[in-house]
Design an enzyme around this catalytic site. Structure first.
Site, PDB file in Angstrom:
ATOM      1  N   SER A 173      29.334 -74.090 -75.152  1.00  0.00           N
ATOM      2  CA  SER A 173      28.790 -72.768 -75.467  1.00  0.00           C
ATOM      3  C   SER A 173      27.261 -72.820 -75.460  1.00  0.00           C
ATOM      4  O   SER A 173      26.667 -73.890 -75.603  1.00  0.00           O
ATOM      5  CB  SER A 173      29.263 -72.353 -76.867  1.00  0.00           C
ATOM      6  OG  SER A 173      28.638 -71.162 -77.273  1.00  0.00           O
TER       7      SER A 173
ATOM      8  N   TYR B 192      31.850 -73.464 -85.599  1.00  0.00           N
ATOM      9  CA  TYR B 192      31.719 -73.302 -84.149  1.00  0.00           C
ATOM     10  C   TYR B 192      30.470 -74.034 -83.651  1.00  0.00           C
ATOM     11  O   TYR B 192      30.528 -74.804 -82.684  1.00  0.00           O
ATOM     12  CB  TYR B 192      31.652 -71.819 -83.797  1.00  0.00           C
ATOM     13  CG  TYR B 192      31.790 -71.532 -82.317  1.00  0.00           C
ATOM     14  CD1 TYR B 192      33.039 -71.490 -81.713  1.00  0.00           C
ATOM     15  CD2 TYR B 192      30.662 -71.294 -81.528  1.00  0.00           C
ATOM     16  CE1 TYR B 192      33.167 -71.218 -80.358  1.00  0.00           C
ATOM     17  CE2 TYR B 192      30.792 -71.020 -80.182  1.00  0.00           C
ATOM     18  CZ  TYR B 192      32.044 -70.978 -79.593  1.00  0.00           C
ATOM     19  OH  TYR B 192      32.164 -70.711 -78.250  1.00  0.00           O
TER      20      TYR B 192
HETATM   21  N1  LIG Z   1      33.433 -65.503 -74.595  1.00  0.00           N
HETATM   22  C1  LIG Z   1      32.260 -66.016 -74.874  1.00  0.00           C
HETATM   23  O1  LIG Z   1      31.263 -65.289 -75.071  1.00  0.00           O
HETATM   24  C2  LIG Z   1      32.074 -67.508 -74.900  1.00  0.00           C
HETATM   25  C3  LIG Z   1      30.766 -67.993 -74.775  1.00  0.00           C
HETATM   26  C4  LIG Z   1      30.567 -69.372 -74.752  1.00  0.00           C
HETATM   27  C5  LIG Z   1      31.635 -70.228 -74.823  1.00  0.00           C
HETATM   28  N2  LIG Z   1      32.903 -69.744 -74.969  1.00  0.00           N
HETATM   29  C6  LIG Z   1      33.997 -70.722 -74.988  1.00  0.00           C
HETATM   30  O2  LIG Z   1      34.734 -70.543 -73.810  1.00  0.00           O
HETATM   31  C7  LIG Z   1      36.052 -71.054 -73.986  1.00  0.00           C
HETATM   32  C8  LIG Z   1      37.035 -70.060 -73.413  1.00  0.00           C
HETATM   33  O3  LIG Z   1      36.978 -68.876 -74.184  1.00  0.00           O
HETATM   34  P1  LIG Z   1      37.115 -67.429 -73.535  1.00  0.00           P
HETATM   35  O4  LIG Z   1      35.838 -66.729 -73.791  1.00  0.00           O
HETATM   36  O5  LIG Z   1      37.621 -67.512 -72.153  1.00  0.00           O
HETATM   37  O6  LIG Z   1      38.155 -66.756 -74.553  1.00  0.00           O
HETATM   38  P2  LIG Z   1      39.734 -66.698 -74.619  1.00  0.00           P
HETATM   39  O7  LIG Z   1      40.254 -65.851 -73.535  1.00  0.00           O
HETATM   40  O8  LIG Z   1      40.055 -66.340 -76.021  1.00  0.00           O
HETATM   41  O9  LIG Z   1      40.171 -68.213 -74.318  1.00  0.00           O
HETATM   42  C9  LIG Z   1      40.373 -69.184 -75.289  1.00  0.00           C
HETATM   43  C10 LIG Z   1      41.658 -69.891 -74.893  1.00  0.00           C
HETATM   44  O10 LIG Z   1      41.864 -71.030 -75.713  1.00  0.00           O
HETATM   45  C11 LIG Z   1      43.240 -71.137 -75.977  1.00  0.00           C
HETATM   46  N3  LIG Z   1      43.399 -71.910 -77.192  1.00  0.00           N
HETATM   47  C12 LIG Z   1      42.834 -71.696 -78.407  1.00  0.00           C
HETATM   48  N4  LIG Z   1      43.208 -72.625 -79.274  1.00  0.00           N
HETATM   49  C13 LIG Z   1      44.020 -73.471 -78.604  1.00  0.00           C
HETATM   50  C14 LIG Z   1      44.728 -74.642 -78.957  1.00  0.00           C
HETATM   51  N5  LIG Z   1      44.670 -75.159 -80.207  1.00  0.00           N
HETATM   52  N6  LIG Z   1      45.495 -75.246 -78.024  1.00  0.00           N
HETATM   53  C15 LIG Z   1      45.551 -74.751 -76.773  1.00  0.00           C
HETATM   54  N7  LIG Z   1      44.900 -73.658 -76.364  1.00  0.00           N
HETATM   55  C16 LIG Z   1      44.152 -73.021 -77.272  1.00  0.00           C
HETATM   56  C17 LIG Z   1      43.738 -69.696 -76.100  1.00  0.00           C
HETATM   57  O11 LIG Z   1      45.105 -69.566 -75.768  1.00  0.00           O
HETATM   58  P3  LIG Z   1      46.260 -69.560 -76.885  1.00  0.00           P
HETATM   59  O12 LIG Z   1      45.797 -68.669 -78.006  1.00  0.00           O
HETATM   60  O13 LIG Z   1      47.451 -69.039 -76.145  1.00  0.00           O
HETATM   61  O14 LIG Z   1      46.424 -70.984 -77.294  1.00  0.00           O
HETATM   62  C18 LIG Z   1      42.882 -69.008 -75.024  1.00  0.00           C
HETATM   63  O15 LIG Z   1      43.570 -68.988 -73.782  1.00  0.00           O
HETATM   64  C19 LIG Z   1      36.198 -71.309 -75.480  1.00  0.00           C
HETATM   65  O16 LIG Z   1      36.095 -72.704 -75.699  1.00  0.00           O
HETATM   66  C20 LIG Z   1      35.009 -70.605 -76.105  1.00  0.00           C
HETATM   67  O17 LIG Z   1      34.554 -71.271 -77.251  1.00  0.00           O
HETATM   68  C21 LIG Z   1      33.152 -68.397 -75.002  1.00  0.00           C
END
Ligand SMILES: NC(=O)c1ccc[n+]([C@@H]2O[C@H](COP(=O)([O-])OP(=O)(O)OC[C@H]3O[C@@H](n4cnc5c(N)ncnc54)[C@H](OP(=O)(O)O)[C@@H]3O)[C@@H](O)[C@H]2O)c1
Length: 240
Positions: A140, A154
């Protein structure tokens, strides 16, 4: 053993992980999708197949190290090889400040964002050494520079991923293993629904889209084997 390179994507059922799956399949990878919600994984796999790609699903809670090792075994039995990881599984909680966080949430966030990432790398590493594999850790902006709103657990867990990647690169290089600390700014995904103040449609419209991040991941995965992208920060122009 499959001819195509095999990419294991955690968090593959939504957001950036799903976009990476579609892009990587287009680039010729067989994608194996993990996450806790099997229905979401199935829907993304269908989307990949409809576009002519090859996808498999392995429902998994990455915070469960035993389940991670079992999933790795199933993947290798089915596909015979493992060439890359994209670790996008991540968590945050709305209550994320010292004055409102719970230790239960803190542990759950660290278990997924840090320990879960390490568990998957640990399980995959013997195969990645054979393949000269590539690891993309979706960290992130908060793992790259201090972001006051990101939260205690986080920020701590994502910052630690920088060290995970550096140790992996230092010790993986002799096997051709390379890793990237990928640090996206705001991306319009479901993840934002967990913020204390949930961004509206207008705010999301000026953020990165999951496909923007998928293109960056593709750049990393498709780089010639002697090229390592140690850290990659990508943000919307509107990011403050
Ligand atoms: N969106 C932003 O602004 C942003 C910015 C910087 C970084 N990020 C990072 O990007 C990554 C992807 O996030 P995203 O933004 O694409 O959001 P997202 O659609 O909510 O994706 C997060 C994914 O992680 C999975 N997950 C969560 N806990 C888990 C576990 N214990 N085991 C297996 N799978 C798990 C969820 O699926 P299930 O709930 O089905 O398990 C979901 O598919 C994350 O690591 C987040 O911290 C996001």
């Amino acid at each position: 053993m499959t001819d195509a390179r095999v990419l294991w994507i955690t968090g593959g059922g939504s957001g950036m992980g799903a976009a990476v799956a579609v892009q990587a399949a287009t680039d010729g990878w067989t994608v194996v999708l993990s996450g806790r919600r099997a229905d979401r994984l199935g829907a993304v796999a269908e989307q990949v197949r409809a576009a002519g790609g090859s996808a498999d699903v392995l429902p998994l809670d990455t915070a469960d190290a035993e389940a991670v090792a079992t999933a790795r075994d199933v993947l290798l039995t089915r596909h015979g090889r493992l060439d890359g990881l994209v670790l996008a599984a991540g968590l945050n909680a709305p209550e994320r400040r010292w004055d409102d966080q719970s230790m239960a949430d803190f542990r759950a966030i660290v278990d997924t964002n840090l320990t879960g990432v390490v568990a998957v790398v640990d399980a995959a590493l013997p195969s990645l050494r054979v393949a000269g594999g590539t690891v993309v850790v979706v960290s992130s902006y908060a793992g790259w520079s201090f972001q006051p709103g990101a939260g205690v657990a986080y920020s701590a867990s994502k910052t630690a991923l920088a060290s995970v990647v550096r140790t992996l690169n230092q010790q993986g290089a002799e096997h051709g293993v390379r890793a990237t600390h990928l640090c996206p700014g705001d991306v319009a995904t479901d993840f934002l629904d967990r913020r204390p103040v949930v961004p509206d449609a207008a705010a999301r419209a000026v953020m990165l889209q999951p496909e923007d991040v998928a293109r960056a991941v593709s750049f990393v995965l498709e780089a010639p084997p002697h090229v390592r992208v140690d850290e990659l920060v990508i943000s919307p122009v509107a990011q403050r």
